[in-house]
Design an enzyme around this catalytic site. Structure first.
Site, PDB file in Angstrom:
ATOM      1  CD  GLU A  70      -5.031  -3.701   4.285  1.00  0.00           C
ATOM      2  OE1 GLU A  70      -4.834  -4.611   3.470  1.00  0.00           O
ATOM      3  OE2 GLU A  70      -6.117  -3.513   4.860  1.00  0.00           O
ATOM      4  CG  ASP A  85      -4.360  -5.417   0.419  1.00  0.00           C
ATOM      5  OD1 ASP A  85      -3.980  -6.139   1.364  1.00  0.00           O
ATOM      6  OD2 ASP A  85      -5.537  -5.031   0.292  1.00  0.00           O
TER       7      ASP A  85
HETATM    8  C1  IPD Z   1     -11.040  -4.896   1.756  1.00  0.00           C
HETATM    9  C2  IPD Z   1     -11.531  -5.697   0.582  1.00  0.00           C
HETATM   10  C3  IPD Z   1     -12.997  -5.445   0.366  1.00  0.00           C
HETATM   11  C4  IPD Z   1     -13.267  -3.980   0.087  1.00  0.00           C
HETATM   12  C5  IPD Z   1     -12.773  -3.161   1.256  1.00  0.00           C
HETATM   13  C6  IPD Z   1     -11.312  -3.436   1.550  1.00  0.00           C
HETATM   14  P1  IPD Z   1      -8.923  -6.094   2.922  1.00  0.00           P
HETATM   15  O1  IPD Z   1      -9.634  -5.048   1.906  1.00  0.00           O
HETATM   16  O2  IPD Z   1     -10.844  -5.344  -0.594  1.00  0.00           O
HETATM   17  O3  IPD Z   1     -13.458  -6.161  -0.750  1.00  0.00           O
HETATM   18  O4  IPD Z   1     -14.633  -3.796  -0.109  1.00  0.00           O
HETATM   19  O5  IPD Z   1     -12.916  -1.794   0.939  1.00  0.00           O
HETATM   20  O6  IPD Z   1     -10.934  -2.723   2.703  1.00  0.00           O
HETATM   21  O7  IPD Z   1      -9.262  -5.607   4.298  1.00  0.00           O
HETATM   22  O8  IPD Z   1      -9.498  -7.421   2.649  1.00  0.00           O
HETATM   23  O9  IPD Z   1      -7.482  -5.977   2.613  1.00  0.00           O
END
Ligand code: IPD
Length: 270
Positions: A70, A85
């Site tokens: 990410e 992630d």
């Molecule tokens: C987010 C989380 C969130 C989801 C978003 C993601 P991050 O990722 O998973 O629950 O709704 O689409 O971008 O920024 O916490 O790694």
């Protein structure tokens, strides 16, 4: 990929997910370097540190594999791809809420083969291998059986990547089925919870591949249904996601509009 090569990656994955979770747990006590990448899109110093740890460990064992993180983007190329992630639920992490996880998925020639989701503050490690089931802390898990829409809990993920009205319309349509909803702020954990029956479904109209690469396999290996997330260029650009207990598929596909053409994914992953 040969079974032996996958065995080696499975073994490494479990150990590295635990180690990365432990690093995230330590950093959680004092989140540093909290910044916004965009509207409601957080990054912390821990995201970079945990991602570097994971990639360093994996590269040491599998130097010819490719990586998509990410925070760091793509490194290398080829059929063996790790999608990472480092901290999913970054806003929770930044606010001192323990609902976050480390997510690491492994795909071979585009097929999800291994997945690990580690929620260090709950001391929970989810692992899946294609065709071999899904585990939480070593015990097999299954999606919820026998739940109807009128008692279902569906997690609806949200991000600022889509207009607010797309979310409110989704929410209205899902509530009209009789289900209730929540949004807990980690897509990977929301999906892992579908796999072990704590959520009955998870839907988000756009989510990135690093949020779901591990957990979609968990859902499928736990007997759940998912849409054809990896169709097209979803690895690079993301896609809509819907995952649920199988008896809820028809109602949720109709309510969300996600997953009408899933045949390709069904073949690829089951
Ligand atoms: C987010 C989380 C969130 C989801 C978003 C993601 P991050 O990722 O998973 O629950 O709704 O689409 O971008 O920024 O916490 O790694």
């Amino acid at each position: 990929m040969k079974e032996g090569e996958l065995d080696a990656r499975q073994e490494a994955l479990a150990a590295i997910a635990r180690e990365a979770g432990e690093r995230a747990r330590k950093l959680f006590s004092n989140p540093a370097g909290v910044k916004l990448k965009g509207v409601q899109d957080f990054i912390t110093a821990a995201d970079g540190e945990v991602e570097r740890l994971i990639i360093e460990r994996l590269k040491a064992r599998f130097p010819h594999d490719a990586f998509l993180g990410e925070e760091g983007g793509t490194q290398g190329s080829g059929d063996a791809l790790w999608i990472i992630d480092p901290i999913d639920g970054t806003a929770n992490f930044a606010y001192g809420i323990p609902h976050f996880c480390v997510s690491i998925g492994f795909l071979s020639a585009g097929e999800p083969m291994l997945g690990a989701v580690c929620a260090p503050m709950y001391d929970e490690l989810y692992l899946a291998r294609r065709g071999r089931g899904a585990l939480r802390n070593g015990r097999p898990i299954r999606v919820a059986g026998g739940v109807e829409m009128g008692q279902a809990l569906i997690e609806l993920g949200w991000s600022s990547r889509l207009p607010a009205k797309a979310y409110t319309a989704l929410l209205e349509r899902v509530l009209a089925t009789g289900a209730t909803f929540r949004r807990a702020g980690s897509g990977a954990l929301g999906l892992a919870y579908v796999a072990d029956g704590r959520n009955h479904g998870y839907c988000e109209l756009h989510i990135n591949s690093w949020d779901v690469a591990a957990a979609l396999l968990l859902v499928r290996e736990a007997g759940g249904w998912t849409n054809d997330f990896f169709a097209g260029d979803a690895i690079a650009r993301g896609n809509a996601v819907l995952a649920c207990a199988p008896q809820l598929q028809e109602a949720l596909v109709a309510a969300t509009g996600v997953g009408q053409a899933n045949e390709k994914f069904e073949r690829r992953i089951s």
